[in-house]
Motif scaffolding. Structure first.
Motif, PDB file in Angstrom:
ATOM      1  N   GLY A  18      49.386  48.763  42.613  1.00 56.59           N
ATOM      2  CA  GLY A  18      48.223  48.669  41.732  1.00 56.59           C
ATOM      3  C   GLY A  18      48.510  47.841  40.492  1.00 56.59           C
ATOM      4  N   LEU A  19      49.699  48.001  39.937  1.00 58.08           N
ATOM      5  CA  LEU A  19      50.075  47.215  38.759  1.00 58.08           C
ATOM      6  C   LEU A  19      50.148  45.728  39.078  1.00 58.08           C
ATOM      7  N   LEU A  20      50.726  45.385  40.222  1.00 54.20           N
ATOM      8  CA  LEU A  20      50.816  43.980  40.603  1.00 54.20           C
ATOM      9  C   LEU A  20      49.431  43.399  40.863  1.00 54.20           C
ATOM     10  N   THR A  21      48.563  44.172  41.496  1.00 51.23           N
ATOM     11  CA  THR A  21      47.190  43.727  41.717  1.00 51.23           C
ATOM     12  C   THR A  21      46.469  43.516  40.399  1.00 51.23           C
ATOM     13  N   MET A  22      46.706  44.413  39.449  1.00 51.35           N
ATOM     14  CA  MET A  22      46.088  44.286  38.132  1.00 51.35           C
ATOM     15  C   MET A  22      46.509  42.983  37.462  1.00 51.35           C
ATOM     16  N   LEU A  23      47.790  42.653  37.553  1.00 48.94           N
ATOM     17  CA  LEU A  23      48.274  41.420  36.938  1.00 48.94           C
ATOM     18  C   LEU A  23      47.620  40.195  37.564  1.00 48.94           C
ATOM     19  N   ILE A  24      47.486  40.193  38.891  1.00 49.33           N
ATOM     20  CA  ILE A  24      46.945  39.023  39.580  1.00 49.33           C
ATOM     21  C   ILE A  24      45.440  38.887  39.327  1.00 49.33           C
ATOM     22  N   VAL A  25      44.699  39.960  39.522  1.00 42.21           N
ATOM     23  CA  VAL A  25      43.239  39.891  39.408  1.00 42.21           C
ATOM     24  C   VAL A  25      42.796  39.817  37.956  1.00 42.21           C
ATOM     25  N   TRP A  26      43.449  40.598  37.104  1.00 43.30           N
ATOM     26  CA  TRP A  26      43.064  40.694  35.704  1.00 43.30           C
ATOM     27  C   TRP A  26      43.344  39.391  34.964  1.00 43.30           C
ATOM     28  N   LYS A  27      44.395  38.717  35.402  1.00 44.10           N
ATOM     29  CA  LYS A  27      44.802  37.543  34.665  1.00 44.10           C
ATOM     30  C   LYS A  27      45.016  36.326  35.542  1.00 44.10           C
ATOM     31  N   GLY A  28      45.845  36.450  36.557  1.00 40.71           N
ATOM     32  CA  GLY A  28      46.233  35.278  37.321  1.00 40.71           C
ATOM     33  C   GLY A  28      45.097  34.595  38.038  1.00 40.71           C
ATOM     34  N   ALA A  29      44.166  35.362  38.580  1.00 34.40           N
ATOM     35  CA  ALA A  29      43.060  34.780  39.330  1.00 34.40           C
ATOM     36  C   ALA A  29      41.768  34.772  38.533  1.00 34.40           C
ATOM     37  N   SER A  30      41.848  35.022  37.222  1.00 26.18           N
ATOM     38  CA  SER A  30      40.638  35.122  36.417  1.00 26.18           C
ATOM     39  C   SER A  30      39.861  33.814  36.364  1.00 26.18           C
ATOM     40  N   SER A  31      40.545  32.676  36.501  1.00 24.76           N
ATOM     41  CA  SER A  31      39.861  31.390  36.466  1.00 24.76           C
ATOM     42  C   SER A  31      39.209  31.053  37.797  1.00 24.76           C
ATOM     43  N   ARG A  32      39.581  31.747  38.869  1.00 27.87           N
ATOM     44  CA  ARG A  32      39.042  31.464  40.199  1.00 27.87           C
ATOM     45  C   ARG A  32      38.129  32.569  40.702  1.00 27.87           C
ATOM     46  N   ILE A  33      38.430  33.798  40.299  1.00 29.64           N
ATOM     47  CA  ILE A  33      37.647  34.941  40.755  1.00 29.64           C
ATOM     48  C   ILE A  33      37.009  35.611  39.544  1.00 29.64           C
ATOM     49  N   LYS A  34      35.722  35.664  39.514  1.00 26.52           N
ATOM     50  CA  LYS A  34      35.000  36.258  38.388  1.00 26.52           C
ATOM     51  C   LYS A  34      34.606  37.689  38.752  1.00 26.52           C
ATOM     52  N   LEU A  35      35.308  38.646  38.169  1.00 22.47           N
ATOM     53  CA  LEU A  35      35.018  40.055  38.419  1.00 22.47           C
ATOM     54  C   LEU A  35      34.762  40.759  37.101  1.00 22.47           C
ATOM     55  N   SER A  36      33.870  41.706  37.132  1.00 18.12           N
ATOM     56  CA  SER A  36      33.594  42.518  35.952  1.00 18.12           C
ATOM     57  C   SER A  36      34.665  43.596  35.822  1.00 18.12           C
ATOM     58  N   GLY A  37      34.585  44.343  34.705  1.00 19.57           N
ATOM     59  CA  GLY A  37      35.575  45.388  34.492  1.00 19.57           C
ATOM     60  C   GLY A  37      35.586  46.425  35.595  1.00 19.57           C
ATOM     61  N   GLY A  38      34.383  46.849  36.029  1.00 18.72           N
ATOM     62  CA  GLY A  38      34.306  47.832  37.094  1.00 18.72           C
ATOM     63  C   GLY A  38      34.808  47.302  38.416  1.00 18.72           C
ATOM     64  N   GLU A  39      34.520  46.035  38.691  1.00 19.04           N
ATOM     65  CA  GLU A  39      34.986  45.440  39.942  1.00 19.04           C
ATOM     66  C   GLU A  39      36.510  45.295  39.956  1.00 19.04           C
ATOM     67  N   ILE A  40      37.079  44.953  38.803  1.00 23.79           N
ATOM     68  CA  ILE A  40      38.541  44.855  38.725  1.00 23.79           C
ATOM     69  C   ILE A  40      39.178  46.221  38.954  1.00 23.79           C
ATOM     70  N   ALA A  41      38.611  47.248  38.301  1.00 26.14           N
ATOM     71  CA  ALA A  41      39.139  48.599  38.476  1.00 26.14           C
ATOM     72  C   ALA A  41      39.042  49.039  39.936  1.00 26.14           C
ATOM     73  N   GLY A  42      37.914  48.721  40.575  1.00 31.87           N
ATOM     74  CA  GLY A  42      37.757  49.076  41.980  1.00 31.87           C
ATOM     75  C   GLY A  42      38.749  48.365  42.878  1.00 31.87           C
ATOM     76  N   THR A  43      38.997  47.089  42.576  1.00 31.18           N
ATOM     77  CA  THR A  43      39.971  46.325  43.368  1.00 31.18           C
ATOM     78  C   THR A  43      41.365  46.911  43.234  1.00 31.18           C
ATOM     79  N   VAL A  44      41.767  47.218  41.989  1.00 28.86           N
ATOM     80  CA  VAL A  44      43.097  47.762  41.750  1.00 28.86           C
ATOM     81  C   VAL A  44      43.263  49.112  42.448  1.00 28.86           C
ATOM     82  N   ILE A  45      42.288  49.987  42.269  1.00 30.84           N
ATOM     83  CA  ILE A  45      42.370  51.313  42.889  1.00 30.84           C
ATOM     84  C   ILE A  45      42.331  51.199  44.409  1.00 30.84           C
ATOM     85  N   GLY A  46      41.485  50.297  44.924  1.00 37.88           N
ATOM     86  CA  GLY A  46      41.390  50.120  46.367  1.00 37.88           C
ATOM     87  C   GLY A  46      42.694  49.646  46.983  1.00 37.88           C
TER      88      GLY A  46
END
Length: 572
Positions: free
Chosen positions: A195-223
């Motif tokens: 989950g931590l690694l996913t958070m780093l990638i989605v929250w920051k690394g892919a932020s310029s390519r993937i546009k997710l809201s706060g809830g969507e990011i949380a759902g991705t990490v938890i999923g």
């Protein structure tokens, strides 16, 4: 050719020293992510280097741009150089020259310094030399935020790692049946780390390519975390249950995909003599030589009869790995086939067989170093590693084996975050050099080109393979005794701290994070004497001198050049 073609030589010099800086970052900082894994025997040196290559390069290429922007634009007020961008270009060249030279000497002398400190000192030095202290952005958005991170990062890492280790120690390792308790903890820890690694990638690394809201990011990490935990329960736990509880010595890692089908395997045949079950003795080589058997037995009364037998029975595998009259681990005897394979073929250097041998040795000599044996050698800084190990608690070897898999995951996560955070130390200034040379302006809005991130990642990987062993020996068992459960706690605590800093765009020192985490876990291992405080002081000394030394070198170099008649900046 760039717009400022008259400064092609500066671009060429900057390219060479930026690569040297990245090389030394790999050679010096590789221990931050992998020393604990190699020292605890969770992975071999070759396995560590292979995994680190993938994770370091991926982190640098996929997530490195944001911190690079902090190094490049938030230390010196770039607007002060709008009338003469070449001066800023020269300053960044001086910064990487100063940083790379200092890191070369530090790595040579085995000093695990902060590569973040080195480049920050270089950038601050050239800033003071050109525009004075008023030209440095000392605000909370600039240098101050970096200083705050340097002060807080070791303490935060120490606290997080200590908490994780104490939960592991008292929730699993010291319980009546630590192996079965570990079966409950392993899926939770796998979920947390993924989950931590996913958070780093989605929250920051892919932020310029993937546009997710706060809830969507949380759902991705938890999923992702829940999915990994489910896969571990379905496929990995049956493998561990069959191998550890039932002692199935025939199982190999490639049987993991069979999952629940492994539970239906038939009776286990007797294990032939000399065949290993792949469960290592993670405390082998520690704490029983030089007449310390009695002290070892006294300290290990609470660790069970198995540990006591290993420490006192001269026929055990444990004692066989120790020389009877030497505190150092004896090197493994080489077979005739191994000796022949390692011997240089006869002939001239340009002959194919000889040339191939020399090329292989040049590229892979760092991977073939015996880091474990090197860590047991005594010197002024290392002290007596055996004595520290005697004072440290030893846990059930089978439970430690289960944590070795977790340690590979946490080390890979730490290596990914290291590539994301520390690639900025080399490519941040180099990005300014290239952009000024190529465009003739100092706009901070231009993102760091992908090829520059790849350039830095390649330099890190080459340094890691060829010279990383040198620092790895100092940050391993010379600091405090290691085991998979300890190393897992250290790496996870450090990785969480680095992920937090990367999200905040703070170029923290990964050396400080892992050192703080190591000290935090060491303090929870039994007594404060399990930590080599001389080595801690040596590392802190390196941190203390890095920034002023690189700042003075880069500042003097910058001052001499800009006041030279050939450059003519002083007369403008």
């Amino acid at each position: 050719m760039g717009v400022l073609s008259q400064y092609d030589y500066l671009f060429a010099i900057g390219t060479m020293f930026a690569f040297l800086d990245a090389f030394n970052i790999g050679a010096n900082d590789v221990a931050n992510s992998w020393a604990t894994s190699v020292s605890s025997r969770s992975v071999t040196m070759k396995q560590a280097m292979a995994l680190a290559t993938v994770m370091e390069f991926s982190g640098a290429l996929g997530v490195g741009a944001r911190v690079s922007e902090t190094i490049r634009t938030k230390v010196i007020s770039t607007e002060l150089f709008e009338d003469d961008p070449a001066v800023l270009m020269l300053g960044m060249v001086c910064a990487v020259v100063s940083s790379s030279i200092y890191l070369t000497f530090a790595t040579k002398f085995g000093l695990p310094v902060s590569t973040t400190h080195s480049i920050m000192g270089g950038v601050i030095g050239v800033g003071i030399a050109t525009v004075g202290t008023s030209g440095i952005d000392w605000s909370i958005d600039g240098v101050s935020s970096v200083f705050i991170a340097w002060v807080s990062a070791p303490g935060i890492s120490a606290c997080l790692a200590a908490i994780i280790f104490l939960i592991t120690k008292y929730g699993v390792m010291l319980r009546s049946d630590p192996v079965k308790k570990a079966f409950y903890a392993i899926p939770a820890y796998f979920a947390l780390t993924s989950g931590l690694l996913t958070m780093l990638i989605v929250w920051k690394g892919a932020s310029s390519r993937i546009k997710l809201s706060g809830g969507e990011i949380a759902g991705t990490v938890i999923g992702v975390a829940a999915g990994v935990a489910l896969l571990v329960c379905v496929f990995f736990l049956p493998y561990l249950w069959r191998k550890i509880i039932h002692g199935d010595w025939q199982l190999k890692w490639w049987h993991i995909p069979y999952g629940p089908l492994l539970l239906k395997r038939g009776e286990i045949p007797p294990r032939p003599e000399g065949v290993s079950d792949d469960i290592k003795d993670y405390s082998a080589g520690h704490g029983t030589s030089d007449g310390q058997e009695a002290q070892a037995a006294q300290q290990s009364n609470s660790h069970g009869a198995d540990d006591l037998e290993k420490q006192t029975n001269p026929k055990s595998d444990y004692s066989d790995s120790i020389a009877p009259t030497s505190p150092e681990i004896q090197p493994k005897a080489s077979s005739p086939a191994e000796t022949a394979a390692n011997k240089q073929p006869e002939g001239k250097w340009y002959q194919p067989a000889v040339f191939f041998y020399l090329a292989k040795r040049a590229i892979f000599h760092g991977v073939e170093k015996d880091v474990i044996s090197a860590q047991s050698k005594r010197n002024l800084l290392s002290g007596d590693a055996n004595e520290r190990s005697v004072l440290s608690q030893h846990f059930d070897n089978r439970a430690e084996y289960m944590y070795s898999f977790l340690q590979v995951l946490t080390a890979s996560t730490a290596s990914f975050t290291h590539g994301a955070n520390d690639v900025s130390n080399a490519v941040g200034p180099y990005a300014s050099i290239f952009l000024i040379w190529n465009t003739g302006n100092i706009s901070s809005k231009v993102p760091v080109p992908t090829w520059i991130l790849a350039f830095g990642g390649v330099g890190i990987v080459i340094g890691l393979w060829s010279y990383g062993y040198h620092i790895m020996a100092n940050l391993g068992n010379k600091l405090t005794p290691h085991s998979p459960s300890r190393g897992f706690s250290m790496e996870l605590g450090s990785a969480i701290t680095i992920i937090m800093a990367t999200q905040l765009a703070l170029p923290v020192s990964t050396t400080q994070c892992i050192t703080g985490a190591t000290v935090g876990v060491g303090l929870c291992s039994g007594t404060w004497r399990t930590i080599n405080w001389r080595m801690v002081a040596w590392i802190y000394f390196g941190w203390f001198i890095t920034l002023p030394v690189t700042g003075i070198v880069s500042g003097c170099l910058m001052g001499i050049i800009i006041n030279a008649p050939q450059f003519g900046y002083a007369s403008r």
